[in-house]
Design a protein around this motif. Sequence first.
Motif, PDB file in Angstrom:
ATOM      1  N   GLY A  35      30.061  22.747 -17.202  1.00  0.00           N
ATOM      2  CA  GLY A  35      31.187  23.307 -17.923  1.00  0.00           C
ATOM      3  C   GLY A  35      31.739  24.603 -17.356  1.00  0.00           C
ATOM      4  N   TYR A  36      31.276  24.996 -16.176  1.00  0.00           N
ATOM      5  CA  TYR A  36      31.783  26.199 -15.530  1.00  0.00           C
ATOM      6  C   TYR A  36      33.009  25.863 -14.695  1.00  0.00           C
ATOM      7  N   ASN A  37      33.794  26.873 -14.371  1.00  0.00           N
ATOM      8  CA  ASN A  37      34.892  26.703 -13.438  1.00  0.00           C
ATOM      9  C   ASN A  37      34.298  26.871 -12.030  1.00  0.00           C
ATOM     10  N   PRO A  38      34.124  25.774 -11.296  1.00  0.00           N
ATOM     11  CA  PRO A  38      33.432  25.853 -10.003  1.00  0.00           C
ATOM     12  C   PRO A  38      34.102  26.786  -9.005  1.00  0.00           C
ATOM     13  N   VAL A  39      35.423  26.799  -8.967  1.00  0.00           N
ATOM     14  CA  VAL A  39      36.118  27.650  -8.009  1.00  0.00           C
ATOM     15  C   VAL A  39      35.829  29.118  -8.299  1.00  0.00           C
ATOM     16  N   ASN A  40      35.989  29.522  -9.546  1.00  0.00           N
ATOM     17  CA  ASN A  40      35.723  30.916  -9.908  1.00  0.00           C
ATOM     18  C   ASN A  40      34.285  31.311  -9.612  1.00  0.00           C
ATOM     19  N   GLN A  41      33.363  30.451  -9.932  1.00  0.00           N
ATOM     20  CA  GLN A  41      31.949  30.771  -9.747  1.00  0.00           C
ATOM     21  C   GLN A  41      31.579  30.854  -8.264  1.00  0.00           C
ATOM     22  N   ILE A  42      32.084  29.929  -7.469  1.00  0.00           N
ATOM     23  CA  ILE A  42      31.777  29.946  -6.034  1.00  0.00           C
ATOM     24  C   ILE A  42      32.412  31.163  -5.381  1.00  0.00           C
ATOM     25  N   VAL A  43      33.636  31.504  -5.770  1.00  0.00           N
ATOM     26  CA  VAL A  43      34.277  32.718  -5.245  1.00  0.00           C
ATOM     27  C   VAL A  43      33.460  33.949  -5.626  1.00  0.00           C
ATOM     28  N   GLY A  44      33.005  34.010  -6.863  1.00  0.00           N
ATOM     29  CA  GLY A  44      32.168  35.130  -7.295  1.00  0.00           C
ATOM     30  C   GLY A  44      30.922  35.258  -6.447  1.00  0.00           C
ATOM     31  N   TYR A  45      30.298  34.135  -6.149  1.00  0.00           N
ATOM     32  CA  TYR A  45      29.100  34.148  -5.304  1.00  0.00           C
ATOM     33  C   TYR A  45      29.426  34.609  -3.891  1.00  0.00           C
ATOM     34  N   ILE A  46      30.490  34.065  -3.308  1.00  0.00           N
ATOM     35  CA  ILE A  46      30.843  34.428  -1.937  1.00  0.00           C
ATOM     36  C   ILE A  46      31.184  35.916  -1.840  1.00  0.00           C
ATOM     37  N   MET A  47      31.918  36.427  -2.801  1.00  0.00           N
ATOM     38  CA  MET A  47      32.344  37.828  -2.751  1.00  0.00           C
ATOM     39  C   MET A  47      31.187  38.806  -2.998  1.00  0.00           C
ATOM     40  N   SER A  48      30.300  38.456  -3.902  1.00  0.00           N
ATOM     41  CA  SER A  48      29.257  39.410  -4.296  1.00  0.00           C
ATOM     42  C   SER A  48      27.897  39.149  -3.652  1.00  0.00           C
TER      43      SER A  48
END
Length: 89
Positions: A35-48
């Motif tokens: 139920g997560y937004n995969p794009v937002n979560q993957i971007v968050g991981y890549i950035m941080s």
Amino acid sequence: MANISNTQYFKVNTDPEYRVKEILDTVYDAMAEKGYNPVNQIVGYIMSGDPTYITSYKNARSMIMKVERDELVEELLKEYIKNRTWEQK
């Protein structure tokens, strides 16, 4: 001191053991199923670099951590350019 007029080359050595595209597919699917937004979560991981952006469901977190973040960006950019989405508008 390096000559700043020369272009620097950035080459990522990919480990054939890990298939970045397959890992991204698996992580994307696991995030969507939870139920997560995969794009937002993957971007968050890549950035941080913070792995808690990725769910541990279906081993997604440990899978994505086997790949360097720059490899993820490289794969995403290659796919984006290959699909030439800016020309489809």
